[in-house]
Design a protein around this motif. Structure first.
Motif, PDB file in Angstrom:
ATOM      1  N   ASP A 166      48.970  16.725  54.461  1.00  0.00           N
ATOM      2  CA  ASP A 166      49.765  17.956  54.533  1.00  0.00           C
ATOM      3  C   ASP A 166      50.391  18.330  53.201  1.00  0.00           C
ATOM      4  O   ASP A 166      50.981  19.395  53.079  1.00  0.00           O
ATOM      5  N   TYR A 214      54.164  25.018  65.251  1.00  0.00           N
ATOM      6  CA  TYR A 214      52.809  25.564  65.247  1.00  0.00           C
ATOM      7  C   TYR A 214      52.351  25.811  66.680  1.00  0.00           C
ATOM      8  O   TYR A 214      52.538  24.969  67.558  1.00  0.00           O
ATOM      9  N   ASP A 239      43.258  20.804  62.076  1.00  0.00           N
ATOM     10  CA  ASP A 239      44.710  20.985  62.209  1.00  0.00           C
ATOM     11  C   ASP A 239      45.359  21.210  60.855  1.00  0.00           C
ATOM     12  O   ASP A 239      46.267  22.045  60.707  1.00  0.00           O
ATOM     13  N   THR A 269      47.286  24.734  59.997  1.00  0.00           N
ATOM     14  CA  THR A 269      48.744  24.657  59.885  1.00  0.00           C
ATOM     15  C   THR A 269      49.215  25.047  58.489  1.00  0.00           C
ATOM     16  O   THR A 269      50.285  25.642  58.341  1.00  0.00           O
ATOM     17  N   SER A 317      48.397  29.181  58.337  1.00  0.00           N
ATOM     18  CA  SER A 317      48.779  30.099  59.409  1.00  0.00           C
ATOM     19  C   SER A 317      50.067  30.842  59.082  1.00  0.00           C
ATOM     20  O   SER A 317      50.377  31.853  59.724  1.00  0.00           O
ATOM     21  N   GLU A 318      50.814  30.376  58.089  1.00  0.00           N
ATOM     22  CA  GLU A 318      52.045  31.092  57.715  1.00  0.00           C
ATOM     23  C   GLU A 318      51.733  32.459  57.099  1.00  0.00           C
ATOM     24  O   GLU A 318      52.608  33.323  57.024  1.00  0.00           O
ATOM     25  N   PHE A 351      52.436  31.004  61.715  1.00  0.00           N
ATOM     26  CA  PHE A 351      52.309  29.701  62.364  1.00  0.00           C
ATOM     27  C   PHE A 351      51.685  29.771  63.753  1.00  0.00           C
ATOM     28  O   PHE A 351      51.943  28.931  64.612  1.00  0.00           O
ATOM     29  N   LEU A 366      46.448  20.975  67.875  1.00  0.00           N
ATOM     30  CA  LEU A 366      47.850  21.143  67.443  1.00  0.00           C
ATOM     31  C   LEU A 366      48.785  20.326  68.335  1.00  0.00           C
ATOM     32  O   LEU A 366      49.795  20.818  68.844  1.00  0.00           O
ATOM     33  N   THR A 393      50.811  18.044  61.721  1.00  0.00           N
ATOM     34  CA  THR A 393      50.601  17.887  60.278  1.00  0.00           C
ATOM     35  C   THR A 393      50.773  16.447  59.814  1.00  0.00           C
ATOM     36  O   THR A 393      50.424  16.125  58.685  1.00  0.00           O
TER      37      THR A 393
END
Length: 588
Positions: A73, A96, A269, A273, A276-277, A283, A303, A354
């Motif tokens: 992450d 998420y 994932d 993650t 996605s922001e 998210f 997720l 994450t």
């Protein structure tokens, strides 16, 4: 440890404040990272290719940050900033969510049974209404490459494909076909190629040639089509040019094909993650269905959040601190592990998707130690006072090494792994009769088994030094590995001493003299009973009538003699040779 390069100004902008180099170095240390280097693109090119090549390169300052290998992450700017902001309590860890497709029909990836022989697993997801900038796009591509090199094990376990969803239409089919039947335009090319032509084309490509071996010997290559027959990708080599993403891409279809389903889930994932922001609804990730050959349907990305329970006492004792349970929960929350006190001394810790690196309570304890600050842990004197001492076997080994060198022998260090031929055929034995530990997937014929004798390694050393002045007097004291069903791992190490004398005459008297010197050093007197003696023996590696077992206190501890001419010839030697092989563990 992977190294992540981020633009300094972009990083500070995302963090919302400016740091000096020293301040940021200290922040990295607090968070368990290391600021490895401060450089620029121009400096890197100048150092690697010269000043001429560096002309026109960017002078933007880059921070190169070393990240723990299991913290996937933190392999991109987005994850790094998110982790630091939560650590400094300037933001909360995001939640998420997987959402259904607005149309009601999720994108579907259908796996056919032909893939079972090459890459049987696949997962998929959609990033809907995402907004790319040049910096975000570069970070998106770079994260994929970092994951490919790290958790994906250079694409052998997982291969990632990202596509502009607006240029293709589902459902998608993941299958495998003979190379000659696959034809498409690969990424950044303008003409169509067959898979056979692509493999030839990329043999000279500095980047892709490293992945060709994964499938080039397979009778069928994995391939992904959309509903119109357009090729999305030929994993794990190359994507199709038709669906390549760009700065204008708004909807991204992500597919990961794999030989390891667990790793595929982690990789998917991690990508969704991290980025996605930038979706219209931050998210959130649109789900996709994967249909297996047996009819099963799975929805990805998972997720998955999970809860772990541990006590404050466990963390306090392991870290060496004495903090109230409420403060420990706060420390863990700063590490993106939402935590709260449940009852008494217990802490409920939520592991987000994450943090695939958290697999045990000790991983949570480590994060608590990082958040508390290793420099803040008070030094204490251990309650149990112990004095370190050398392992007796190693101490004996060191003493013998010095005295054997003083006796005129030169020490050699040989490989612990060797070929089956070295410990069997070349020594006149059958491999089935040798208690050897075999390597399950040897990369080369030279390293197939763990050695069961030091003799073959020494003879190969002599063969490599035949041009040196005679006589050659070599020895080695090291471990061999033997099968042992009584041990929990099915094998054990055995420390042995081996010496060889190679010259125009066999030199049996030299080797025998060395045996006498070793026994003198070990304080074992000649004679039967409690002493040592030699007795004639037969061994296919030694000349008939010129071989003897070494008995110490009534037990056989080794063997010495003149090597058989056939054995000498198999090791490409031309002179007589005598050898001594002793197990030194009984002398402790």
């Amino acid at each position: 440890m992977p190294t992540v390069s981020v633009k300094r100004d972009l990083l500070f902008q995302a963090l919302g404040r400016t740091y000096t180099d020293e301040e940021f170095d200290e922040l990295c240390f607090e968070f368990g990272l290391e600021l490895d280097e401060i450089t620029s693109e121009r400096d890197i090119i100048s150092r690697e290719q010269g000043d001429v090549k560096a002309e026109g390169a960017s002078d933007v300052i880059l921070y190169k940050i070393d990240v723990p290998a299991n913290r996937y992450d933190l392999l991109c700017l987005e994850g790094l900033v998110r982790g630091l902001q939560v650590f400094k309590e300037r933001a909360e860890a995001p939640r998420y969510r997987r959402v259904s497709a607005a149309s009601g029909e999720p994108q579907r990836l259908i796996i056919t049974e032909e893939t079972a022989a090459v890459r049987p697993h696949a997962v998929a997801a959609v990033l809907r209404n995402i907004t790319f900038t040049p910096e975000r796009y570069d970070s998106f591509i770079e994260l994929q490459e970092k994951l490919h090199q790290n958790v994906c094990r250079k694409r052998t376990l997982v291969a990632i494909g990202t596509h502009d969803l607006d240029t293709i239409s589902g459902p998608f089919t993941y299958t495998a076909k003979p190379p000659s039947e696959i034809r498409f335009t690969p990424l950044n090319q303008t003409k169509e190629y067959t898979a056979v032509e692509l493999m030839s084309l990329y043999k000279s490509d500095s980047h892709l040639r490293h992945y060709l071996h994964i499938i080039e010997d397979k009778p069928a290559y994995p391939i992904i089509y959309d509903s119109n027959g357009i090729v999305l990708s030929m994993p794990p080599i190359i994507n199709g040019n038709h669906s390549k993403i760009s700065l204008n891409t708004k909807n991204v279809f992500i597919e990961c094909t794999a030989t390891d389903l667990t790793k595929a889930k982690i990789v998917l994932d991690m990508i969704v993650t991290m980025f996605s922001e930038y979706c219209e609804e931050p998210f959130t990730v649109e789900e996709a269905e994967v249909v297996y050959p047996d009819g099963r349907t799975c929805v990805y990305p998972e997720l998955a959040y999970r809860m772990e329970t541990l006590t404050g006492d466990f963390i306090n004792k392991k870290v060496g601190i004495n903090e109230p349970v409420e403060h420990i929960a706060k420390l863990l929350t700063r590490m993106c592990l939402r935590s709260e006190v449940s009852q008494g001394d217990e802490i409920q810790v939520e592991i987000p998707p994450t943090r695939s690196d958290v697999i045990h309570a000790c991983d949570i304890m480590e994060d608590a130690a990082i958040a508390y600050g290793f420099n803040n842990i008070v030094r204490t004197t251990p309650r149990t006072c112990t004095i370190a001492n050398q392992l007796p076997l190693n101490k004996l080994t060191e003493l013998l090494r010095h005295d054997l060198a003083a006796a005129g022998f030169t020490e050699a260090l040989t490989f612990a792994l060797c070929s089956m031929e070295d410990i069997a055929d070349k020594l006149g034995k059958n491999i089935a009769d040798v208690r050897a530990v075999h390597i399950a997937n040897p990369k080369t014929a030279e390293f197939q088994v763990a050695r069961t004798t030091l003799l073959s390694g020494l003879l190969k050393t002599v063969a490599a030094n035949r041009k040196m002045p005679l006589p050659l007097k070599l020895f080695e004291i090291s471990d061999v590995v033997l099968k042992d069903e009584t041990r929990d791992v099915g094998a054990r190490n055995n420390r042995r001493l081996c010496a060889v004398y190679y010259s125009k005459s066999p030199g049996f008297e030299v080797i025998h003299g060395l045996l006498d010197r070793v026994m003198q050093l070990l304080e074992v007197q000649p004679g039967r009973g409690e002493g040592y003696y030699i007795q004639a023996a037969e061994d296919p590696a030694f000349f008939p009538g010129r071989c003897a077992d070494i008995f110490v206190r009534g037990q056989v501890v080794g063997r010495l003699g003149v090597l058989h001419p056939d054995i000498i010839d198999r090791f490409e030697l031309t002179m007589p040779c005598s050898a001594l092989d002793i197990n030194i563990e009984p002398f402790l």
